[in-house]
Design an enzyme around this catalytic site. Structure first.
Site, PDB file in Angstrom:
ATOM      1  N   TRP A 130       0.850  -1.361  -0.024  1.00  0.00           N
ATOM      2  CA  TRP A 130       0.068   0.058   0.048  1.00  0.00           C
ATOM      3  C   TRP A 130       0.903   1.173  -0.001  1.00  0.00           C
ATOM      4  O   TRP A 130       0.606   2.169  -0.787  1.00  0.00           O
ATOM      5  CB  TRP A 130      -1.007  -0.045   1.176  1.00  0.00           C
ATOM      6  CG  TRP A 130      -2.168  -1.147   1.060  1.00  0.00           C
ATOM      7  CD1 TRP A 130      -2.085  -2.224   1.961  1.00  0.00           C
ATOM      8  CD2 TRP A 130      -2.774  -1.439   0.033  1.00  0.00           C
ATOM      9  NE1 TRP A 130      -3.040  -3.051   1.558  1.00  0.00           N
ATOM     10  CE2 TRP A 130      -3.535  -2.607   0.412  1.00  0.00           C
ATOM     11  CE3 TRP A 130      -3.238  -0.761  -1.160  1.00  0.00           C
ATOM     12  CZ2 TRP A 130      -4.542  -3.190  -0.270  1.00  0.00           C
ATOM     13  CZ3 TRP A 130      -4.275  -1.342  -2.025  1.00  0.00           C
ATOM     14  CH2 TRP A 130      -4.824  -2.500  -1.623  1.00  0.00           C
ATOM     15  N   ASP A 146      -2.046   6.803   6.430  1.00  0.00           N
ATOM     16  CA  ASP A 146      -2.846   5.799   5.972  1.00  0.00           C
ATOM     17  C   ASP A 146      -3.075   4.829   6.955  1.00  0.00           C
ATOM     18  O   ASP A 146      -2.368   3.929   7.478  1.00  0.00           O
ATOM     19  CB  ASP A 146      -2.221   4.974   4.695  1.00  0.00           C
ATOM     20  CG  ASP A 146      -3.252   3.804   4.000  1.00  0.00           C
ATOM     21  OD1 ASP A 146      -4.269   3.619   4.844  1.00  0.00           O
ATOM     22  OD2 ASP A 146      -3.067   3.285   3.184  1.00  0.00           O
ATOM     23  N   LYS A 157     -12.395  -1.769   6.149  1.00  0.00           N
ATOM     24  CA  LYS A 157     -11.176  -2.760   7.039  1.00  0.00           C
ATOM     25  C   LYS A 157     -11.629  -2.641   8.604  1.00  0.00           C
ATOM     26  O   LYS A 157     -11.484  -3.664   9.135  1.00  0.00           O
ATOM     27  CB  LYS A 157      -9.711  -2.270   6.986  1.00  0.00           C
ATOM     28  CG  LYS A 157      -9.105  -2.217   5.537  1.00  0.00           C
ATOM     29  CD  LYS A 157      -8.614  -3.360   5.016  1.00  0.00           C
ATOM     30  CE  LYS A 157      -8.391  -3.637   3.464  1.00  0.00           C
ATOM     31  NZ  LYS A 157      -7.833  -2.410   2.932  1.00  0.00           N
TER      32      LYS A 157
HETATM   33  C1  PLP Z   1      -6.804  -2.028   1.835  1.00  0.00           C
HETATM   34  C2  PLP Z   1      -5.954  -0.839   1.943  1.00  0.00           C
HETATM   35  C3  PLP Z   1      -5.900   0.331   0.883  1.00  0.00           C
HETATM   36  C4  PLP Z   1      -6.754   0.375   0.034  1.00  0.00           C
HETATM   37  O1  PLP Z   1      -8.014   0.586   0.065  1.00  0.00           O
HETATM   38  P1  PLP Z   1      -9.196   0.862  -1.098  1.00  0.00           P
HETATM   39  O2  PLP Z   1     -10.149   1.544  -0.205  1.00  0.00           O
HETATM   40  O3  PLP Z   1      -9.503  -0.525  -1.543  1.00  0.00           O
HETATM   41  O4  PLP Z   1      -8.634   1.841  -1.963  1.00  0.00           O
HETATM   42  C5  PLP Z   1      -5.112   1.208   1.332  1.00  0.00           C
HETATM   43  N1  PLP Z   1      -4.194   1.025   2.161  1.00  0.00           N
HETATM   44  C6  PLP Z   1      -4.141   0.094   3.164  1.00  0.00           C
HETATM   45  C7  PLP Z   1      -3.344   0.167   4.471  1.00  0.00           C
HETATM   46  C8  PLP Z   1      -5.159  -0.865   3.086  1.00  0.00           C
HETATM   47  O5  PLP Z   1      -5.304  -1.929   3.817  1.00  0.00           O
END
Ligand code: PLP
Length: 354
Positions: free
Chosen positions: A100, A167, A191
């Site tokens: 990511w 993030d 998540k």
């Molecule tokens: C799943 C995830 C993403 C991507 O998320 P989307 O909403 O599918 O774009 C980005 N960063 C992390 C840490 C993730 O676990």
């Protein structure tokens, strides 16, 4: 029978949240209308959006501290580029801790220079780089707090003089942190908060408006703030369900309470991984994530036996990501300690068989 859902994402949500959000699909607040067929400008939905935004700030301890919370479209992946669009003037720092982070770096490079302040790529991202220095003059430093795929998590955040952007898709609302050390936090809902379709962005108002480029309205955080996160039709179902999860968390006692449960779950599973000779852990011990535990079989020949056992026990979503292999047990907020107990029992049974 309800499965023990260890899926990495979209993830398990509290049963009561699923029940209430499904009721709202048929009849929202006794209005005789569905949540997804009413105007997003109606008072009932505006209240939902405002509640979701204020609960997010409240749970993070950021109420009244100059932050705005937004629920946007496009997933965390959209934030990879929005962050750069809104903050990257010349040069930004990124800590590369996995897939990511790499995707965020790729987008940022379209807007300016990227300095990788540290990387754990040399060991297939099984650890968090430490002791790196952050040069003066960066527009911001970008971190990924929890590496969903590799099962590592930043435990200690660097002190910097540059804006800190994080993030937190896969560990937001899971542990207590001083969230005011961050200038912008983003997280895809699916998540640890709700269904896919909404992304939470929490941003400190006074760090915005500093880049010289023109920003398209949909990508401009200031536009979304000025419209109270209603610049265009928001993903109403995802926002409502996220709001219900945040309410559930607040009633449970907030992040402090869930952190205690999350630590219990992680301790239970990691001690089994450490003590059971059938399994080996993937991530460096000091960096391992309390959300996503990655592990392998010491002997691949046991794969069929183990896979049959956990599936029989009603466990779902244990296969590791293709870039790591093995297994990954995701223990997001709504997963119970009891579910982790079921997995640990299956793992001990493997030891007896092996
Ligand atoms: C799943 C995830 C993403 C991507 O998320 P989307 O909403 O599918 O774009 C980005 N960063 C992390 C840490 C993730 O676990």
């Amino acid at each position: 029978m309800k499965k023990h859902n260890f899926s990495a994402g979209p993830c398990i949500l509290p049963q009561e949240v699923l029940l209430r959000s499904s009721e709202a699909i048929m009849d929202f607040n006794g209005s005789g209308l569905s949540l997804i067929e009413i105007s997003h400008r109606s008072k009932d939905f505006v209240d939902v959006m405002e509640k979701a935004r204020s609960l997010a700030l409240e749970l993070l301890g950021l109420e009244g501290k100059g932050y705005s919370a937004l629920f946007l479209h496009g997933g965390a992946s959209m934030e990879f580029l929005m962050v750069a669009y809104n903050f990257l003037e010349t040069k930004a720092g990124y800590l590369n801790t996995g897939t990511w982070s790499e995707k965020a770096i790729k987008e940022a490079k379209m807007f300016g220079d990227v300095v990788e302040v540290g990387s754990s790529k040399d060991e297939n991202f099984n650890y968090i780089p430490k002791g790196y220095s952050v040069a003066e003059g960066l527009d911001y430093l970008h971190l990924t707090s929890n590496n969903t795929i590799f099962g590592t998590q930043i435990k200690k955040f660097p002190k910097t003089n540059v804006p800190l952007i994080c993030d937190m898709s896969s560990d937001i609302f899971s542990r207590q942190l001083d969230f005011s050390q961050f200038d912008l936090i983003y997280a895809g809902a699916q998540k640890n908060m709700g269904p896919a379709g909404a992304t939470l962005v929490v941003v400190k108002d006074d760090v915005l408006g500093k880049v010289s480029r023109k920003i398209p309205s949909m990508l401009d955080y200031q536009v979304h703030i000025s419209k109270d996160s209603m610049f265009n039709t928001p993903p109403v179902f995802a926002v409502y369900t996220s709001m219900l999860t945040l309410e559930w968390l607040k009633n449970l006692g907030g992040i402090a309470a869930i952190e205690e449960i999350n630590e219990k779950k992680a301790r239970l599973l990691y001690s089994e991984i450490d003590l059971n000779p059938v399994f080996t852990g993937f991530a460096n011990k000091e960096d391992r994530s309390s959300m996503n535990a990655t592990f392998n079989l010491a002997d691949e020949k046991l794969k069929d036996t183990f896979d049959a056992l956990w599936k029989d026990a009603g466990i779902n979503g244990l296969n590791g990501h293709r870039s790591v292999g093995g297994y990954r047990a995701s223990m997001y907020n709504a997963l119970s300690l009891e579910s982790v107990g079921v997995l640990v029992d299956v793992m001990s049974e493997m030891e007896r068989k092996g």
